[in-house]
Motif scaffolding. Structure first.
Motif, PDB file in Angstrom:
ATOM      1  N   SER A 252     -10.569  -5.276   2.516  1.00 54.13           N
ATOM      2  CA  SER A 252      -9.458  -4.742   1.714  1.00 54.13           C
ATOM      3  C   SER A 252      -9.982  -3.961   0.516  1.00 54.13           C
ATOM      4  O   SER A 252      -9.518  -2.849   0.225  1.00 54.13           O
ATOM      5  N   LEU A 253     -10.962  -4.541  -0.192  1.00 59.30           N
ATOM      6  CA  LEU A 253     -11.544  -3.873  -1.361  1.00 59.30           C
ATOM      7  C   LEU A 253     -12.215  -2.563  -0.971  1.00 59.30           C
ATOM      8  O   LEU A 253     -12.065  -1.539  -1.653  1.00 59.30           O
ATOM      9  N   THR A 254     -12.922  -2.568   0.157  1.00 61.12           N
ATOM     10  CA  THR A 254     -13.620  -1.360   0.620  1.00 61.12           C
ATOM     11  C   THR A 254     -12.644  -0.215   0.874  1.00 61.12           C
ATOM     12  O   THR A 254     -12.854   0.925   0.426  1.00 61.12           O
TER      13      THR A 254
ATOM     14  N   VAL B 265     -11.976   3.566  -0.941  1.00 60.59           N
ATOM     15  CA  VAL B 265     -11.953   4.836  -0.196  1.00 60.59           C
ATOM     16  C   VAL B 265     -10.688   5.625  -0.526  1.00 60.59           C
ATOM     17  O   VAL B 265     -10.738   6.827  -0.797  1.00 60.59           O
ATOM     18  N   ASN B 266      -9.537   4.953  -0.502  1.00 60.13           N
ATOM     19  CA  ASN B 266      -8.265   5.621  -0.778  1.00 60.13           C
ATOM     20  C   ASN B 266      -8.162   6.080  -2.230  1.00 60.13           C
ATOM     21  O   ASN B 266      -7.503   7.080  -2.529  1.00 60.13           O
TER      22      ASN B 266
ATOM     23  N   MET C  91      -2.416   3.315   6.831  1.00 59.49           N
ATOM     24  CA  MET C  91      -1.194   2.704   6.304  1.00 59.49           C
ATOM     25  C   MET C  91      -1.224   2.602   4.778  1.00 59.49           C
ATOM     26  O   MET C  91      -0.201   2.763   4.119  1.00 59.49           O
ATOM     27  N   LEU C  92      -2.399   2.330   4.212  1.00 58.33           N
ATOM     28  CA  LEU C  92      -2.526   2.325   2.756  1.00 58.33           C
ATOM     29  C   LEU C  92      -2.216   3.719   2.199  1.00 58.33           C
ATOM     30  O   LEU C  92      -1.520   3.860   1.198  1.00 58.33           O
ATOM     31  N   TYR C  93      -2.738   4.729   2.883  1.00 58.00           N
ATOM     32  CA  TYR C  93      -2.496   6.112   2.466  1.00 58.00           C
ATOM     33  C   TYR C  93      -1.001   6.442   2.499  1.00 58.00           C
ATOM     34  O   TYR C  93      -0.434   6.968   1.548  1.00 58.00           O
TER      35      TYR C  93
ATOM     36  N   ALA D 296       0.423   3.669  -7.412  1.00 52.68           N
ATOM     37  CA  ALA D 296       1.173   3.479  -6.165  1.00 52.68           C
ATOM     38  C   ALA D 296       0.286   2.820  -5.105  1.00 52.68           C
ATOM     39  O   ALA D 296       0.746   1.984  -4.324  1.00 52.68           O
ATOM     40  N   LEU D 297      -0.984   3.186  -5.092  1.00 49.58           N
ATOM     41  CA  LEU D 297      -1.938   2.601  -4.141  1.00 49.58           C
ATOM     42  C   LEU D 297      -2.097   1.103  -4.387  1.00 49.58           C
ATOM     43  O   LEU D 297      -2.065   0.294  -3.449  1.00 49.58           O
ATOM     44  N   LEU D 298      -2.256   0.728  -5.655  1.00 48.15           N
ATOM     45  CA  LEU D 298      -2.471  -0.689  -5.984  1.00 48.15           C
ATOM     46  C   LEU D 298      -1.261  -1.544  -5.611  1.00 48.15           C
ATOM     47  O   LEU D 298      -1.406  -2.642  -5.071  1.00 48.15           O
ATOM     48  N   LEU D 299      -0.051  -1.042  -5.866  1.00 45.70           N
ATOM     49  CA  LEU D 299       1.136  -1.815  -5.500  1.00 45.70           C
ATOM     50  C   LEU D 299       1.293  -1.884  -3.983  1.00 45.70           C
ATOM     51  O   LEU D 299       1.741  -2.904  -3.443  1.00 45.70           O
ATOM     52  N   SER D 300       0.902  -0.819  -3.293  1.00 47.54           N
ATOM     53  CA  SER D 300       1.032  -0.784  -1.833  1.00 47.54           C
ATOM     54  C   SER D 300       0.073  -1.743  -1.141  1.00 47.54           C
ATOM     55  O   SER D 300       0.205  -1.998   0.059  1.00 47.54           O
TER      56      SER D 300
END
Length: 468
Positions: free
Chosen positions: A138-140, A144-145, A308-310, A341-345
């Motif tokens: 998850s951290l990796t 990247v994102n 999906m994170l993206y 937005a990335l962190l909340l997602s």
């Protein structure tokens, strides 16, 4: 200036760095993940060898989605995509609901990918706690994102290339096994027709398999969202749409046929919880093939999770820019990424971790059931929006930049199929929680939308009073 131009300007600021090849791979990356490699086992348990029919029906619905999105996306490339189209062509409430339901769906789907990775790693490291792999991977992918959209696109391109190559090799290898031995035609017929027949649980089993196939094809719509960050969106979207749907359906149907033809379906669901692809190679006795394929399915799950994170990040960004989420989620870092937005997602990773810790055996089907409502609601909304879109274009006499024959009929049939599948979930034990979770979600979101609108109106009135 039209209101859709205003939407596109509102969502400006993201870096347009994605090529047509990367866009195609993003869609494949999202859709070829645990839905194929692990979810197929879940579907086989309901449909038996007729899982091929289940995924064929699901594939037709996925193709219909791509058809509708192709027309709208070429006309209006933007990161808000179908959420922005629903806002503009149906109503602001529709745009609000589609964005939030899709965001919730994808966030939860991220959780299914990381729990699957934790399961796959047990083949090599049975004594290492699952939380270690969940945290590490998850951290990796978050790093990247967060780095840049170009880094995301590059990583996703190679992730997807690896798994597409692996699926092709698996298909060729499986065809070789079938034609060179393994009992020949008689054994294939036996595997497909024995153990309860081709339809061991009747059409009801096939139809439940279609529900799982929709989850498997989920993320094929990502290509429309990625268009907002494409270098040449019109050309890239046309090229990517034409190839992606056909590739996906072919990969799914051919590989699933070979799986149920090589091994009795009862063996596939009776073994330990792992991918049918890995199990087939293990059962036919190819040296190290199970470990090689296990690596591939891990890459596939990480690739889907990456996509999906993206996509969930961009949907939350779009909500923020529309004024439907806090402003901090619409902020862009110097490298063009909506970091907040990335962190909340990434919250889906936490939800999945909790579910996995409480009930590891049922974590995957539980996460599928929860995310299914958002998938069905989004796909149904895309069909409805497309109907409004075509009617609006016809009324104004505007020319479509990209036109698909019979697309209006396709959107109608697609909507009927999605409504039928949604109703079916209520009558299954495994997916009953889909509507139990989804209906209250829509009610709460609708309440919040009108509460937000009332608050904004009240604030505006107070401001106007203060100026008098």
């Amino acid at each position: 200036m039209s209101s859709f131009d205003e939407i596109q300007n509102r969502e400006a600021g993201l870096h347009k760095k994605l090529s047509a090849k990367q866009m195609g791979m993003i869609a494949i990356g999202g859709a070829i993940g645990t839905g194929l490699f692990m979810g197929s086992k879940f579907a086989i348990s309901f449909a038996g060898p007729a899982v091929i029919v289940s995924y064929a029906i699901g594939g037709l619905i996925a193709f219909a989605i791509m058809t509708c999105l192709a027309e709208m996306t070429v006309q209006h490339p933007t990161s808000g995509s179908f959420g922005a189209y629903a806002e503009h062509y149906v109503s602001p409430l529709a745009g609000f609901l589609v964005r939030y339901c899709y965001w919730a769906c994808i966030v939860l789907a991220v959780g299914t990918e990381i729990t699957a990775v934790a399961d796959y790693m047990k083949l090599w490291f049975p004594d290492v706690g699952s939380w270690v792999w969940i945290a590490f991977f998850s951290l990796t992918l978050l790093v990247v994102n967060a780095y840049s959209v170009k880094a995301f696109g590059l990583v996703e391109y190679w992730f997807s290339t690896i798994k597409v190559f692996a699926i092709i090799v698996f298909i060729l290898l499986a065809i070789g096994i079938l034609t060179q031995g393994h009992g020949g035609t008689a054994q294939v017929v036996s595997n497909l027709t024995d153990h309860g027949g081709f339809f061991p649980h009747g059409f009801s089993g096939v139809w439940i398999g279609v529900i799982i196939s929709i989850f498997s094809y989920l993320s094929i719509e990502m290509i429309a969202v990625a268009a907002g960050e494409a270098k040449d969106p019109e050309r890239a979207v046309k090229k990517a749409f034409k190839s992606t749907a056909i590739r996906l359906i072919l990969f799914y149907l051919l590989s699933l046929f070979l799986i149920v033809a090589l091994v009795p379906w009862t063996t596939l669901i009776g073994a330990e919880a792992t991918s049918p692809f890995v199990m087939v190679m293990k059962i036919v006795g190819i040296p190290y093939a199970d470990s090689i394929l296990n690596f591939i399915v891990i890459v596939a799950a990480l690739s889907a999770m990456n996509s999906m994170l993206y996509i969930s990040t961009r949907m939350l960004f779009s909500l923020s820019r529309a004024g439907d989420a806090p402003k901090l989620f619409g902020r862009i870092s110097h490298n063009g990424v909506p970091i907040n937005a990335l962190l909340l997602s990434a919250v889906g990773i936490g939800v999945a971790s909790i579910v996995y810790t409480i009930n590891p055996a049922s974590a995957f089907p539980i996460m599928i059931a929860l995310s299914m409502f958002g998938a069905l609601f989004t796909w149904g909304s895309i069909f409805v929006t497309h109907m409004f879109f075509r009617r609006n274009m016809a009324r104004k006499g505007e020319q479509l930049k990209f036109k698909v024959p019979a697309s209006q009929l396709i959107s109608l049939l697609g909507l009927i199929a999605i409504l039928s599948i949604t109703i079916t979930t209520w009558f299954t034990n495994e997916f009953k929680s889909t509507l139990q979770f989804g209906v209250p979600l829509v009610v709460v979101l609708t309440f919040l939308y009108y509460l937000k609108r009332s608050s904004a109106k009240l604030a505006l009135n107070n401001h106007e009073e203060s100026l008098k």
